[in-house]
Structure formats: C-alpha cells, structure tokens
Design a protein around this motif. Structure first.
Motif, PDB file in Angstrom:
ATOM      1  N   SER A  70       0.816  -1.297  -0.017  1.00  0.00           N
ATOM      2  CA  SER A  70       0.006  -0.234  -0.036  1.00  0.00           C
ATOM      3  C   SER A  70       0.905   0.967   0.040  1.00  0.00           C
ATOM      4  CB  SER A  70      -0.920   0.134   1.136  1.00  0.00           C
ATOM      5  OG  SER A  70      -0.245  -0.053   2.642  1.00  0.00           O
ATOM      6  N   ILE A  71       1.928   1.310   0.782  1.00  0.00           N
ATOM      7  CA  ILE A  71       2.810   2.434   0.772  1.00  0.00           C
ATOM      8  C   ILE A  71       3.477   2.517  -0.422  1.00  0.00           C
ATOM      9  CG2 ILE A  71       4.837   3.344   1.779  1.00  0.00           C
ATOM     10  CD1 ILE A  71       4.240   2.022   4.456  1.00  0.00           C
ATOM     11  N   VAL A  72       4.079   1.613  -1.288  1.00  0.00           N
ATOM     12  CA  VAL A  72       4.705   1.643  -2.548  1.00  0.00           C
ATOM     13  C   VAL A  72       3.624   2.060  -3.498  1.00  0.00           C
ATOM     14  CG1 VAL A  72       5.519   0.252  -4.376  1.00  0.00           C
ATOM     15  CG2 VAL A  72       6.376  -0.078  -2.088  1.00  0.00           C
ATOM     16  N   PHE A  73       2.220   1.529  -3.579  1.00  0.00           N
ATOM     17  CA  PHE A  73       1.315   2.060  -4.335  1.00  0.00           C
ATOM     18  C   PHE A  73       1.147   3.355  -4.427  1.00  0.00           C
ATOM     19  CE2 PHE A  73       0.783  -2.111  -6.346  1.00  0.00           C
ATOM     20  CZ  PHE A  73       0.098  -1.993  -7.351  1.00  0.00           C
ATOM     21  N   ALA A  74       0.878   3.938  -2.948  1.00  0.00           N
ATOM     22  CA  ALA A  74       0.589   5.215  -2.875  1.00  0.00           C
ATOM     23  C   ALA A  74       1.689   6.258  -3.330  1.00  0.00           C
ATOM     24  CB  ALA A  74       0.472   5.258  -1.013  1.00  0.00           C
ATOM     25  N   GLY A  75       2.972   5.863  -3.275  1.00  0.00           N
ATOM     26  CA  GLY A  75       3.823   6.884  -3.606  1.00  0.00           C
ATOM     27  C   GLY A  75       3.769   6.699  -5.141  1.00  0.00           C
ATOM     28  N   LEU A  76       3.824   5.882  -5.711  1.00  0.00           N
ATOM     29  CA  LEU A  76       3.756   5.434  -7.423  1.00  0.00           C
ATOM     30  C   LEU A  76       2.337   6.436  -7.608  1.00  0.00           C
ATOM     31  CD1 LEU A  76       4.742   2.092  -7.586  1.00  0.00           C
ATOM     32  CD2 LEU A  76       6.059   4.129  -8.442  1.00  0.00           C
ATOM     33  N   ARG A 123      -0.795  19.787   1.291  1.00  0.00           N
ATOM     34  CA  ARG A 123      -1.910  19.235   2.184  1.00  0.00           C
ATOM     35  C   ARG A 123      -2.728  18.526   0.991  1.00  0.00           C
ATOM     36  NH1 ARG A 123      -2.151  24.562   4.698  1.00  0.00           N
ATOM     37  NH2 ARG A 123      -3.818  24.850   3.234  1.00  0.00           N
ATOM     38  N   LEU A 124      -3.018  18.732  -0.034  1.00  0.00           N
ATOM     39  CA  LEU A 124      -3.745  17.953  -0.992  1.00  0.00           C
ATOM     40  C   LEU A 124      -3.074  16.552  -1.088  1.00  0.00           C
ATOM     41  CD1 LEU A 124      -6.358  17.914  -2.279  1.00  0.00           C
ATOM     42  CD2 LEU A 124      -5.572  19.117  -4.032  1.00  0.00           C
ATOM     43  N   TYR A 125      -1.853  16.926  -1.449  1.00  0.00           N
ATOM     44  CA  TYR A 125      -1.011  15.651  -1.823  1.00  0.00           C
ATOM     45  C   TYR A 125      -1.079  14.511  -0.588  1.00  0.00           C
ATOM     46  CZ  TYR A 125       1.688  14.711  -5.999  1.00  0.00           C
ATOM     47  OH  TYR A 125       1.953  14.293  -7.193  1.00  0.00           O
ATOM     48  N   ALA A 126      -0.805  15.002   0.643  1.00  0.00           N
ATOM     49  CA  ALA A 126      -0.925  14.152   1.818  1.00  0.00           C
ATOM     50  C   ALA A 126      -2.281  13.333   1.907  1.00  0.00           C
ATOM     51  CB  ALA A 126      -0.637  15.209   3.099  1.00  0.00           C
ATOM     52  N   VAL A 127      -3.376  14.240   1.713  1.00  0.00           N
ATOM     53  CA  VAL A 127      -4.654  13.526   1.911  1.00  0.00           C
ATOM     54  C   VAL A 127      -4.781  12.533   0.669  1.00  0.00           C
ATOM     55  CG1 VAL A 127      -7.271  13.835   1.279  1.00  0.00           C
ATOM     56  CG2 VAL A 127      -5.814  15.671   2.659  1.00  0.00           C
ATOM     57  N   LEU A 128      -4.218  12.824  -0.772  1.00  0.00           N
ATOM     58  CA  LEU A 128      -4.257  11.587  -1.652  1.00  0.00           C
ATOM     59  C   LEU A 128      -3.402  10.528  -1.235  1.00  0.00           C
ATOM     60  CD1 LEU A 128      -5.007  10.821  -4.505  1.00  0.00           C
ATOM     61  CD2 LEU A 128      -2.859  12.154  -5.175  1.00  0.00           C
ATOM     62  N   ALA A 129      -2.112  10.670  -0.620  1.00  0.00           N
ATOM     63  CA  ALA A 129      -1.400   9.698  -0.104  1.00  0.00           C
ATOM     64  C   ALA A 129      -2.023   8.824   0.804  1.00  0.00           C
ATOM     65  CB  ALA A 129      -0.063  10.447   0.277  1.00  0.00           C
ATOM     66  N   VAL A 130      -2.621   9.428   2.018  1.00  0.00           N
ATOM     67  CA  VAL A 130      -3.688   8.528   2.775  1.00  0.00           C
ATOM     68  C   VAL A 130      -4.605   7.688   2.148  1.00  0.00           C
ATOM     69  CG1 VAL A 130      -4.889   8.649   4.933  1.00  0.00           C
ATOM     70  CG2 VAL A 130      -2.824  10.222   4.611  1.00  0.00           C
ATOM     71  N   ILE A 131      -5.609   8.396   1.322  1.00  0.00           N
ATOM     72  CA  ILE A 131      -6.720   7.820   0.822  1.00  0.00           C
ATOM     73  C   ILE A 131      -6.225   6.656  -0.130  1.00  0.00           C
ATOM     74  CG2 ILE A 131      -8.499   7.978  -1.056  1.00  0.00           C
ATOM     75  CD1 ILE A 131      -8.743  11.002  -0.201  1.00  0.00           C
ATOM     76  N   THR A 132      -5.144   6.728  -0.854  1.00  0.00           N
ATOM     77  CA  THR A 132      -4.551   5.857  -1.805  1.00  0.00           C
ATOM     78  C   THR A 132      -4.025   4.816  -1.085  1.00  0.00           C
ATOM     79  OG1 THR A 132      -4.174   7.573  -3.275  1.00  0.00           O
ATOM     80  CG2 THR A 132      -2.964   5.186  -3.682  1.00  0.00           C
ATOM     81  N   ALA A 133      -3.322   4.842  -0.074  1.00  0.00           N
ATOM     82  CA  ALA A 133      -2.747   4.069   0.772  1.00  0.00           C
ATOM     83  C   ALA A 133      -3.804   3.010   1.595  1.00  0.00           C
ATOM     84  CB  ALA A 133      -1.699   4.561   1.860  1.00  0.00           C
ATOM     85  N   VAL A 134      -4.627   3.548   2.055  1.00  0.00           N
ATOM     86  CA  VAL A 134      -6.038   3.179   2.566  1.00  0.00           C
ATOM     87  C   VAL A 134      -6.515   1.892   1.520  1.00  0.00           C
ATOM     88  CG1 VAL A 134      -8.033   3.072   3.654  1.00  0.00           C
ATOM     89  CG2 VAL A 134      -6.303   4.717   4.500  1.00  0.00           C
ATOM     90  N   CYS A 135      -6.996   2.849   0.434  1.00  0.00           N
ATOM     91  CA  CYS A 135      -7.838   1.888  -0.717  1.00  0.00           C
ATOM     92  C   CYS A 135      -6.807   0.832  -0.834  1.00  0.00           C
ATOM     93  CB  CYS A 135      -7.896   2.731  -1.888  1.00  0.00           C
ATOM     94  SG  CYS A 135      -9.236   4.221  -1.582  1.00  0.00           S
ATOM     95  N   VAL A 136      -5.648   0.853  -1.340  1.00  0.00           N
ATOM     96  CA  VAL A 136      -4.686  -0.185  -1.664  1.00  0.00           C
ATOM     97  C   VAL A 136      -4.492  -1.166  -0.648  1.00  0.00           C
ATOM     98  CG1 VAL A 136      -2.221  -1.109  -2.226  1.00  0.00           C
ATOM     99  CG2 VAL A 136      -3.448   1.323  -3.419  1.00  0.00           C
TER     100      VAL A 136
END
Length: 538
Positions: free
Chosen positions: A15-21, A119-132
């Motif tokens: 999830s962390i790798v996918f969130a970063g990518l 801040r928007l990028y941080a929100v996106l990273a959290v959402i993406t990591a949770v979804c993955v």
C-alpha cells in the motif's frame, strides 16, 4: 492462516509503495486542478474535453500493468505465493515510466507547491494507501478462501499467483482519487481560507494604506503593473502579484506583507460570476477604483454582457473617493453612487516598433507622453493609470518621467529580441480587443510577419464567431501557425473564407511543435507574434 503478521506487513508495504507511485502519477493532474482553482467541476470539464487523452493514457497504463504483472508472476510461479509479490515489480516499472513520460510534458502554468497543494497531496497519499491496503487484504483473503475450498485444483494455484493482478485497476481511479482528495481536503480548506481572508480584511481595515481596486474584462494586470511602476517613482507601493485577483490572492498579498511599509495597495480584482467583485471589495474596499473596459470575456461563465457589466460595476458601490472608468464603457455604469470620471481617451497617437507617443487628458490638462510599450491598447492603459496617479498626488512632470521609464509587462505584448528576430510575446492575452491591438502592432514591423495562436476562449456563445473573425484578421500575414485542437477550426474557417492562403497556414498539436516549426522557418528580420498561450485546462 489468512490473518498473520506476515500478511499485514505485506499489505502495508504494498500500500505504501502503490501510494507513492500513484501520487507521482497524479502530479500533473494536481497541476491542472490548481489551474482550475481547485474546482472539481472545472477539472471534470477539462478531463472530458474533446481529444483529451488523459483517460486513454490511464487505460493503456492499466492494461500494460495487468499484462506485465501476469507474465512476471507466472514466470516466477516456482516461488509459490511469493510470485504474486514479485509480480508487483511490473507496477513499479510501468508506473515509474508513466511518471517520467507524463512529467516530461511541462505544464504551461507550472504547479506551485503551496501549503494547500502539499496538504492535498498528503490527503491523496492517505486515501490511496488505505484503498490499496484494503484491496490487497481482500485479494489475500480471496486467495486464502479459494485455496481452502479448492486447494487441490490447479486453478487455486494460479489464483494465488495472480491474486494482485486486479490492482491494475488503480490507474483508472486516478481522476476519482484526485477528486475525492480535493473534496475531503475542503473540510479543512474552506474554513481555513475563511479565517485567512478574515485576518486580511481586519489587517487592511486597521491600516492607513490607500487602496486602489482595478477590474474590467481586459487589461487589469497590465494597467496594475503600469500604475504600480508610475506610483513607485514617488510612493511605496504594494500590488497583488501576477494575476492574483481572487479572495485568497488578495489575502496572501495583505497577510504576507507589513502594510506599514507601504503607502498604496493596488488590488487586481477578477470575476467569473456576479457577486465576485463584491466579495473582493468586502475584503479590500478601494479608496479609488478603476474599470479598464468591458468586452465578452468570460461570457461562458457570466452568461450575458449585462451580467459582466453588473459584476464589474459592483466595485463602484464600495469605492470611497472616486472611480476612474474607461471612456469606452463609461455609459454602461450610469446611476452609480460614487464620484466617477471617464478617462483613457488618447489623441495624436503615433505607434512604431520602438514604442508610442500620444497625448492624454489628465484632469482637463493635456500632456504629451512617450513610452516603449507597444500598441494603442497600452497607450489607453497608460492614460487610465496616469489619471489615477494624478488623483493620488503625482504632478505632470513626475508622470511624464515615470511613463518614459516603463518596462514591458511580461507576456503582454512584450518585445523580445532573439538575434535578428523580433518576438512579440502576447501569451497572456485572450480577449478580442487585445488580439486586434496585437495584430495591429505586428503590422507595424518590417520583414515577414508570423502569428502563432490557439484562438480565443471563454467567449461563450460568441466563441465560434469571434474566432472566425480572428481568422479573417490573420489574412495577409506571411505565416500562420494554429496550435492545438480546441478552437482552431473556426479560426481556420475564418481565415480561408476571407481569402487566406492555405499554403501559409499550418496546424500543430502543441506550442512545442509550433516552436520546432519556427526553427526551420524564421530568418533575420522576421517578427513572430505569440497570441495567447492557452492554459492546460483548455
């Protein structure tokens, strides 16, 4: 067992790798969103724009990832359950290539890493990591359940190897993820912005600084910079930077500066809807106001010219001392309560590639002015600016000297010398009147004359007609390069219908391609006009 420390760690790492990518894949989308003023509706309009290949690219990325993942995972099937994890390398490879290729195409309006952007990028990273994380967990559970029931079958082994193949759907979710992150972030951003704007309002009200508000359909930024440069010869002047003409733009200028260090604050005020100028004036009530002119610019959002006049006229109700209004539109604002004067008329104008000389009427006194700025419209902008400067206490001789020393306004009919080639950079011009003025200036140059343009935007129902008229006005120039696919059809139509030479007109998909075309065409003595460089959202 399905639930184990090993599986939890596996899910977390993936999830962390996918969130970063995925966040890397979204950088360009965030730049577009920023250009849209963080408005989801405008962003979706851009995404659905005809010939926009953003969805196609995401579909291609998803298909490549799915195919490559399957090949790699099957090739390492001897590794058992670990082959599925090894297959993740396909995502890393293709996501990285996508990020590299996507970011090679520079945004014409580069993304600015503001606090809100981060801040928007941080929100996106959290959402993406949770979804993955949940997707990986569900796929692991599905593999576990399948093997528990069909463990003796070959299909269960294949399912385990290919269990992360469905993660290839995430490239198709990039736009929904960006929109979701933007919606969630507004829970914080909206009240935060209100507090920030309120702070700016109170700070300005508590100061003794004089405020000049500038609005109009065109010429706001040019007139603001001209007025600022003139006033700086006598006063300490603060002005909103570039085209920052929104509530947050004004608030940033006010909150990020010590108002005690300045005598005058010049605030550019933009609008797309009725009520926008009134909102800006609530923050920044002007002592003097200036309306540069009215034309159908932003007709798409206003709906009618009457609404444009109504919106721009809102500044008059808040003006404390006096409003200076362009003589061209003065009669549109009858019945206002504040003191007004019609200005901007010029006489005895003489224009050349070296600049302009003209007479301007300032409070009943005619003065001769000389400037390096090009074109009638700049002379009229100067006439408006010097009228305001005189009302703020500058004398005729001070004004003459300041006007003579004016430099070009960046990207607004800015003359740039490149060897023996003249470049007229009018990239920020997108209105009908400014386009006509720029073409008139181009005619004053000797040698071959070239125009590069994508057409004019935000003209609503008039857009096709105005672009056809623009095409007609290009007849007679030596070479025409139309850029993009958004508005060039009516420009081309107007050009050819009015006797334009088809051999002198070419179409290029992007500004970079137009610049490459020019490299093989330009010669000493040529002049090329870049008329309007549309932002990425068009």
């Amino acid at each position: 067992m399905f639930i184990s420390v090993e599986k939890v760690v596996e899910s977390l790492i993936i999830s962390i790798v996918f969130a970063g990518l995925l966040c890397g894949c979204c950088y360009r989308l965030f730049g577009i969103l920023q250009s849209c003023g963080y408005g989801n509706k405008r962003f979706l309009k851009w995404a659905h724009k005809k010939n926009n290949l953003v969805f196609t690219r995401h579909v291609l990325l998803a298909l490549l990832c799915a195919f490559a993942y399957a090949v790699i995972a099957l090739c390492f099937s001897f590794a058992g359950g670990w082959s599925a994890v090894i297959g993740i390398s396909a995502y890393i490879i293709f996501f990285s290539v996508f990020i590299w290729a996507d970011n090679r195409v520079a945004l014409r309006t580069p993304a600015v890493a503001t606090a809100r952007f981060r801040r928007l990028y941080a929100v996106l990273a959290v959402i993406t990591a949770v979804c993955v994380y949940f997707a990986v967990t569900l796929l692991n559970y599905a593999s576990f359940a399948y093997s528990e029931n069909y463990g003796g079958y070959w299909g269960a082994h294949i399912f385990e190897i290919l269990r992360f193949c469905p993660l290839a759907v995430f490239p198709l979710m990039l736009i929904p993820l960006v929109l979701s992150a933007n919606l969630i972030s507004k829970v914080y951003e909206v009240p935060h912005n209100k507090r920030f704007v309120k702070k700016a309002t109170q700070k300005l009200q508590a100061s003794s600084i004089k405020v000049v508000g500038i609005t109009g359909s065109y010429g706001k930024t040019s007139t603001k910079q001209i007025l600022s440069e003139i006033l700086k010869s006598k006063y300490r002047v603060l002005s909103t930077p570039r085209s920052h003409n929104t509530p947050m733009g004004l608030a940033l200028s006010i909150n990020n500066n010590n108002l005690c260090d300045y005598d005058i604050f010049i605030a550019e005020m933009g609008a797309r809807n009725v009520g926008d100028i009134a909102e800006l004036c609530e923050i920044c009530r002007p002592d003097y106001s200036l309306i540069t002119g009215i034309c159908p610019q932003h007709l798409e959002s206003f709906g009618s010219v009457e609404n444009i006049v109504k919106a721009k006229g809102e500044i008059l109700a808040f003006t404390k001392t006096e409003a200076v209004i362009s003589a061209d539109c003065y009669n549109m604002f009858n019945g206002c309560t504040c003191k007004t004067s019609a200005c901007g008329k010029i006489e005895n104008l003489k224009c050349s590639p070296e600049g302009c000389t003209f007479e301007a009427d300032i409070n009943g006194e005619k003065i001769q002015l000389e400037t390096a700025l090009l074109g009638r419209h700049n002379a009229e902008n100067i006439a408006l600016a010097v009228t305001v400067a005189s009302k703020l206490g500058m004398g005729a001789e001070e004004i003459k000297a300041a006007v003579k020393n004016l430099g070009f306004v960046e990207h607004r009919l800015q003359l740039i010398k490149s060897g023996n080639v003249n470049i007229l950079d009018d990239g920020y011009n997108s209105n009908v009147k400014g386009a006509a003025a720029a073409l008139e200036v181009l005619k004053s140059f000797s040698g071959r004359k070239i125009v590069v343009t994508p057409g004019l935007v935000e003209l609503g129902v008039l857009e096709k007609d105005e672009n056809r008229q623009l095409g007609a006005s290009l007849v007679g120039f030596d070479y025409i390069i139309l850029v993009g696919e958004t508005l060039i059809a009516p420009v081309k139509q107007g050009y050819l219908e009015n006797g334009g030479d088809a051999e002198k007109l070419v179409i290029k998909p992007a500004l970079s391609a137009a610049q490459e075309e020019l490299k093989g065409y330009l010669a000493d003595g040529d002049t090329v006009l870049f008329l309007n460089d549309l932002p990425d959202i068009y």
